[in-house]
Design a protein around this motif. Structure first.
Motif, PDB file in Angstrom:
ATOM      1  N   SER A  26      60.491   9.150 -26.908  1.00 57.32           N
ATOM      2  CA  SER A  26      59.317   8.650 -26.194  1.00 57.32           C
ATOM      3  C   SER A  26      58.108   9.464 -26.628  1.00 57.32           C
ATOM      4  O   SER A  26      58.216  10.644 -26.965  1.00 57.32           O
ATOM      5  CB  SER A  26      59.501   8.753 -24.679  1.00 57.32           C
ATOM      6  N   VAL A  27      56.960   8.820 -26.630  1.00 55.97           N
ATOM      7  CA  VAL A  27      55.722   9.480 -27.033  1.00 55.97           C
ATOM      8  C   VAL A  27      54.593   8.956 -26.159  1.00 55.97           C
ATOM      9  O   VAL A  27      54.576   7.784 -25.780  1.00 55.97           O
ATOM     10  CB  VAL A  27      55.412   9.238 -28.519  1.00 55.97           C
ATOM     11  N   GLY A  28      53.668   9.848 -25.803  1.00 56.47           N
ATOM     12  CA  GLY A  28      52.487   9.459 -25.043  1.00 56.47           C
ATOM     13  C   GLY A  28      51.237   9.672 -25.872  1.00 56.47           C
ATOM     14  O   GLY A  28      51.141  10.635 -26.639  1.00 56.47           O
ATOM     15  N   LEU A  29      50.267   8.749 -25.732  1.00 60.28           N
ATOM     16  CA  LEU A  29      49.017   8.843 -26.473  1.00 60.28           C
ATOM     17  C   LEU A  29      47.829   8.579 -25.558  1.00 60.28           C
ATOM     18  O   LEU A  29      47.874   7.673 -24.715  1.00 60.28           O
ATOM     19  CB  LEU A  29      48.978   7.836 -27.627  1.00 60.28           C
ATOM     20  N   VAL A  30      46.782   9.353 -25.734  1.00 56.33           N
ATOM     21  CA  VAL A  30      45.497   9.115 -25.082  1.00 56.33           C
ATOM     22  C   VAL A  30      44.463   8.852 -26.169  1.00 56.33           C
ATOM     23  O   VAL A  30      44.296   9.677 -27.076  1.00 56.33           O
ATOM     24  CB  VAL A  30      45.064  10.319 -24.228  1.00 56.33           C
TER      25      VAL A  30
END
Length: 343
Positions: free
Chosen positions: A40-44
């Motif tokens: 899983s990866v989060g991006l802003v």
């Protein structure tokens, strides 16, 4: 279709004006050796800030601004979510293999969710989509607050989820409040990094006299850039193909535009590539006596990582319709992971 992204009053401290985004990408994989079963990866605003995989079993920061502003509780909480998602995704893939009458091969279960916020108009949007083996599987319609499947194998999952009133209410709260609040918080945390502007390096490239001309812009941030061509100081749109922005390892982006032109045209005309980025214009000229160029090797590691985590997962992602991860039922018959959204 799919193919193998606490409320703070920001006021004057807000990062550069425009539309901002928070994205989470979840990918489960089966049938591949020496590869994480779940990532899983989060991006802003297209900048990766968190990462988890089932090999390391830890959610880790990918930027200094999130590392410095979130404590141990945040990382422990999201690590537990990642560990739970790993098992749920394994169950979902097994269930879907049975539904699709599959016994062997490589299979993927992928989800993307998040929200957008326009800091000028206040407009917000949420979206959730998930897919199996590179195809649409479930979409959450935020206006109707119900799950929709485009394939028969997903009808049972959609029905189960739509009958879960508690889940529907959680989705409503997440997309109406929590996701946007988290996005604003992260924008405040990362304002010094997210508001940066880096101009592109532009090259006009030609491998041989018979090959297409490529205008390559790289090293720029943010990712919005326009590439166009001029022929003898006139706009030129024929036989032009413009690619999508691709990530570099350092957080900047690259983009290429290809122009098909014959050697005869090149001898008689002057072609100019025009790159526009953040109000600045860059021009590079290609003439017949241009030197041969070295073939540009893309940033392979970054692209492989995005393929792994599902960043380049969904064509329908561009439609920006809602999302929030979901859970498998105890009997394993529900084929969409119902997990707490990551804030």
């Amino acid at each position: 279709m799919f193919r193998h992204v606490v409320l703070l009053l920001l006021g004057a401290h807000l990062v550069s004006a425009g539309t901002h985004s928070l994205r989470y990408f979840y990918t489960g994989v089966s049938g591949v050796n020496d590869f994480p079963e779940y990532t899983s990866v989060g991006l802003v605003d297209d900048q990766q800030f968190t990462y988890f995989d089932s090999n390391t079993k830890r959610t880790v920061p990918k930027t200094e601004w999130i590392r410095q502003n979130e404590g141990a509780d945040y990382w422990d909480r999201n690590t537990q979510k990642g560990i739970g998602n790993h098992q749920t995704f394994k169950n979902n893939i097994q269930t879907l293999k049975e539904r699709f009458n599959q016994t062997t091969g490589v299979h993927t279960f992928q989800l993307i969710y998040g929200c957008d916020w326009d800091d000028q108009t206040g407009e917000t949007n949420g979206f959730r989509k998930d897919g199996y083996d590179g195809e649409d599987f479930l979409i959450l319609d935020l206006k109707e607050m119900r799950y929709i499947s485009s394939v028969q194998e997903g009808f049972l999952s959609a029905q189960k989820l739509n009958n879960d009133k508690g889940l529907i209410e959680i989705n409503r709260n997440y997309f109406n409040t929590e996701c946007i609040d988290s996005l604003k918080k992260y924008l405040e945390f990362g304002k010094s990094s997210l508001q940066k502007t880096v101009s592109p390096q532009v090259s006009v490239l030609k491998k041989s006299s018979s090959s297409p001309v490529k205008c390559h812009a790289t090293g720029f941030y943010p990712k919005d850039v326009t590439i166009s061509w001029m022929k003898n100081d006139q706009e030129h749109h024929e036989d032009v193909e413009v690619g999508q922005p691709l990530p570099n390892e350092d957080g900047t982006f690259q983009k290429t535009s290809t122009l098909k032109v014959t050697p005869e045209e090149l001898k008689k005309n002057e072609f100019i590539c025009v790159v526009e980025h953040q109000g600045k214009t860059f021009r590079e000229i290609l003439k017949d006596d241009s030197l041969p160029i070295i073939i540009i090797v893309g940033v392979v590691l970054a692209l492989i990582l995005l393929a792994v985590i599902g960043v380049v997962v969904f064509k329908v992602y561009q439609k920006k319709k809602g999302f929030r991860p979901v859970n498998a039922s105890d009997d394993g018959s529900n084929s969409s992971a119902r997990t707490d959204p990551q804030a």
